[in-house]
Design an enzyme around this catalytic site. Structure first.
Site, PDB file in Angstrom:
ATOM      1  CG  PHE A  62      11.378  22.400 150.473  1.00 55.13           C
ATOM      2  CD1 PHE A  62      10.258  21.381 150.377  1.00 55.13           C
ATOM      3  CD2 PHE A  62      12.490  22.024 150.218  1.00 55.13           C
ATOM      4  CE1 PHE A  62      10.903  20.081 149.764  1.00 55.13           C
ATOM      5  CE2 PHE A  62      13.090  20.989 149.680  1.00 55.13           C
ATOM      6  CZ  PHE A  62      12.142  19.947 149.647  1.00 55.13           C
ATOM      7  CD  GLN A  95       7.542  16.985 145.652  1.00 52.88           C
ATOM      8  OE1 GLN A  95       7.495  18.287 145.752  1.00 52.88           O
ATOM      9  NE2 GLN A  95       8.697  16.240 145.595  1.00 52.88           N
ATOM     10  CE  LYS A 110       0.972  17.282 105.369  1.00 56.01           C
ATOM     11  NZ  LYS A 110       2.263  16.970 104.604  1.00 56.01           N
ATOM     12  NE  ARG A 170       9.323  26.249 148.353  1.00 53.48           N
ATOM     13  CZ  ARG A 170       9.796  25.182 147.744  1.00 53.48           C
ATOM     14  NH1 ARG A 170      11.004  25.105 147.534  1.00 53.48           N
ATOM     15  NH2 ARG A 170       8.703  24.117 147.594  1.00 53.48           N
ATOM     16  CG  ASN A 214      10.275  24.463 142.823  1.00 51.33           C
ATOM     17  OD1 ASN A 214      10.135  25.705 142.676  1.00 51.33           O
ATOM     18  ND2 ASN A 214      10.265  23.602 143.805  1.00 51.33           N
ATOM     19  CB  THR A 220       1.123  13.175 105.698  1.00 50.68           C
ATOM     20  OG1 THR A 220       2.010  13.666 104.551  1.00 50.68           O
ATOM     21  CG2 THR A 220       1.652  11.807 106.078  1.00 50.68           C
ATOM     22  CG  ASP A 221      -0.973  16.942 100.129  1.00 53.32           C
ATOM     23  OD1 ASP A 221      -0.429  18.015 100.531  1.00 53.32           O
ATOM     24  OD2 ASP A 221      -1.765  16.832  99.328  1.00 53.32           O
TER      25      ASP A 221
END
Lengths: 324, 324, 324, 324
Positions: free
Chosen positions: C176, C245, C22, C193, C271, C68-69
């Site tokens: 970067f 990274q 469930k 940046r 990113n 599942t109940d």
């Protein structure tokens, strides 16, 4: 909105327009008169109005508050007798609440209708759209959602149909130029661009149509919906566009011209930009073939198109909380 | 995952599996060789792997990092030559990145394919599904999204096709009983219920199919997709269900039996509960007609169905971040 | 995944890994031992595994299918005795299902934990963060969601904590450059940046921690969560970034170094690009001040960081349906 | 809406209210006058109105259509000089468009403001809410979104502030009884329930406040926002509720009473039902402790609260497309 309830509660503050109800009741109705089942799938919202409801706001007195749980139960109970066109189902609910409780003088009753088609199978497992389809197995269909709205204020009533998320695109036949240029204008004029939008439209039916619909079976709201939807699609396709505004207006105009029952149409249409990618840095041309489909921002064109001579109906459109 | 890069960087910590790339590049490609345009609409994600990438994680040295912006540009540039089946387009991208940069030894290349159909119009504005459709006006179609995935690890490669959000419902032909009962069991057994699910399926093609696809035109991935989709739909419809698990397995089994190219199928299928509304308090019966469609919780049935004798391919399925 | 159940069912097809349960049980628990209430708000998913479940897939025999109940009922019943740390609550559920039903040999038990803070009021209606807060009025807090996962396979068990949607941004301290350039590279190198991401992290606790947690109260998973979250945030802030990274790896490394209970951390970090707007056409400079925050595409950096010497635990991470 | 442009274009159809613009411009502004940066994060929508725009709808003549791309550029260019309170920024944009282009006689200018807080770190990596925070590292804060709206029609203007998704819950101090009972009523009366809602509120400032704001620095819209937000939260907490309607009204009333600048408040508040789980079948009581939080349906309470004596301002609230 609808029936604003204004009550003076002292020197400082008054209660303005209000409504309350149950939102998004998920109703699936199976009709199993024969082995060939039918299903209807709606999300229903009921909202009630009336001056007597003010005391629930002002002092928490619920003596006139038809519980939202009761509203939900009523939706399910009424579905026992069948649903039919959502506009008719909402009207039955509206009549019930305003008839059963004399202090409920109006309201706003809305539905989303989710479409299903039959799964088509043959012995080889292939699906053929031409087939008759399975008796009791269905697949969700379409990309758009049909909407329906019934607004009641005392003896007056309005019926507004519509659709959402009807996403369409033209790969040519769209220009945009001739716009003014100022210090902040960098956009290049074009005589060939992709035009793409996701249509949200709502159309109000004429008072005559709403009146006629009081006779069961006299108005086929399902057929009207299909007809308007087809006109909107065809017009988007056929109009050579100089602006999305022009396309919007043409869609509304043609719906009114071709479907007598339509009094006015309102649209909200995003201009979903498709930018031609600059491939020149890679030594490639790009003659209208490779596009970047942007999410945001987007243009947003809103507009109403109205049948000449019909009376305005602000009550059909006003919402207590028009927080767009 | 794929090509885990493990580098000892001291006494305490090592870098495990990793990959990086550009996600959800929105690409629309118009083919306009004639007045009758074609459009292809993909959302593409490329993720590269290789041991040499470790230094970007360990010390921020980007000498081997093919910029994700470069990956995006490459997607658009490659589309200039046409797209075709998403599996083929992804393979071209995979070959490029692993061929052009010798330290890129593998990767994961995925796409969502969004379907469009032609708008069909006639003079009256009516849409007829039988029509040939407009040359350059399209409407978004279908409810499900097609998926494609190409995974490369050195000389090995895997191709996984799939679909998401294929929502289906049976209004009868579904039972659920015979389950064990304990202190916490209150569910009533039933021999007639609504069965509804939104199918997410992924099927891996056989190594032979992947190998054959190295010859352009030898494998028609679009036709394979349509065939598997049709089998899944037909099987859902045809199987009299005693459990959603049984339906899931039957769908996978029949796909494998009928489509030679399929090595295995994995499913995730929510059991979207539709509860029969108790109308007795309102003096009404409810012989399987009025249902409440619940949002949450829902059952969730996952399973893999595998062609006997095919080798397992965990690398095709592993994700660095399997955060389901 | 976990306990794959493979059964040969004929010449052609076998059942592979599977699980069922469930999903998304919405649980709100109020502790009202005194006038000062506490609330806990979880979305719980239970999924059971065991070879005996194969018959439900193969022939629809539910004799071993804990409904599942029933699973949902169990979640609510167990909450009657209190919830506590989600890892502990999930462990109680796991022990119950594998203990009560001998054919349930494992499973995957997950939760999202939604945070609430007390509303702080004083006579003037002002909210002061320094205040003690209201006894029974709460406001949803934080932007991220805490996650917890307990995986059981026979006698083995793993505990994985995590968080989603922790959105962070650095307005400087991010560079970067130094990446390779090919025919498709147009990106300009930068030494300043915006770096923005929405962190999804999962960390697995050491076997020793999981073993210790069998003694009630011996491990404080709530405190561990807060500690790891704080380290992740602080590291994002403190690291001068040469690549996302590098930031990812540093976050994982420091979490392992500072929190002994952490065996490994896996991240998925988009990113989220913020592009400096070119204001030159308007006669304006833009010294790192005005940015366009793009939706798609985005970079996507995935990676695992592992304590040296700990055994790998694929069963903790594998999912039957790793459809990322 | 605002300045409806109605033009008779023949015997059949007229153009009604309309507006067009650029929606959801994502703007992030970094102020870096010192090492201690500030960030502002807005999603801005501009929509222009004016009778002269009719020709773009009627015949695709764009001579008066300030391109939505130009509107976007203007948003970014204006941000170069700083943003400040969103209400002030929107006013600057409104003044520009209506001043620069004499045929633009009004419009609707809206923003969502996304909040960020500083990441607080110390040497140990712990976050302390009492700390001063990092100079240039931020984490998204809060659960609600602040909204701002400036509507202009010729010389008239209105300023509407607001918030969305402020999710609050009371674990006691809420009753609901005394409602009427009919054939469809099954709800049990209660004198102790969970009350939970996600507040959407919009408040219009008085004409005097809007007039005063023409003097730069004379009105602090940021402080007003914080003040109203605090009053709404405190009132939700403090009021012993007999109905969500009563809580809504009290919230609006107290905002008006305590903040002179507020002319009226409109609310849309879902009643997010938390149902006490029946644990009796499991041999357990449930004294208000274990709840199921339902998604749909939900109650929906809408209402306006108005300062006595202020003139109505429908133009501030009307939308061309009030498709709620």
């Amino acid at each position: 909105s609808g029936a604003p309830t204004v009550a003076d509660v002292g020197p400082a503050v008054v209660l303005g327009a209000n409504q309350y109800g149950k939102a998004e009741v998920r109703l699936v109705r199976v009709t199993r008169d024969s082995a060939r089942h039918e299903i209807e799938d709606l999300t229903v919202t009921t909202q009630l109005r009336g001056e007597a409801l003010a005391d629930s706001y002002l002092v928490g007195d619920n003596a006139k508050v038809v519980a939202t749980d009761t509203q939900k139960n009523t939706v399910y109970a009424f579905a026992r007798d069948g649903v039919g066109a959502p506009e008719d189902f909402l009207t039955r609910l509206a009549d019930h609440f305003t008839g059963e409780f004399d202090w409920i003088t109006g309201g706003r009753f809305g539905a989303l209708a989710h479409s299903w088609g039959r799964i088509v199978t043959d012995a080889s497992g292939e699906t053929s759209e031409g087939g008759v389809g399975h008796d009791h197995a269905f697949v969700r269909g379409g990309t758009e959602t049909r909407t329906a709205l019934v607004v009641v204020d005392g003896d007056r009533r309005w019926v507004v149909a519509g659709l959402e998320d009807l996403t369409v695109l033209k790969s040519t036949g769209s220009e945009f130029h001739g716009f003014p240029r100022d210090r902040y204008t960098t956009l290049v004029e074009t005589d060939d661009r992709i035009l793409a939008t996701s249509v949200t439209a709502r159309w109000r039916y004429t008072d005559e149509t709403v009146e006629a619909a009081r006779t069961p079976g006299a108005v086929d709201f399902d057929a009207l919906y299909e007809r308007v939807r087809a006109v909107l699609l065809a017009t988007f396709a056929d109009v050579h566009s100089l602006a999305l505004q022009q396309t919007l207006y043409a869609m509304g105009r043609r719906a009114i011209e071709e479907v007598d029952a339509v009094a006015e149409v309102r649209f909200s249409m995003p201009n979903k930009h498709h930018f031609l990618v600059d491939l020149a840095p890679f030594g490639l041309d790009n003659p209208g073939e490779v596009f970047y489909a942007a999410d945001r921002p987007y243009g947003l064109i809103d507009g109403a198109v109205i049948r000449a001579g019909v009376a305005e109906a602000p009550a059909a459109w006003d919402a207590v909380t028009p927080f767009v």
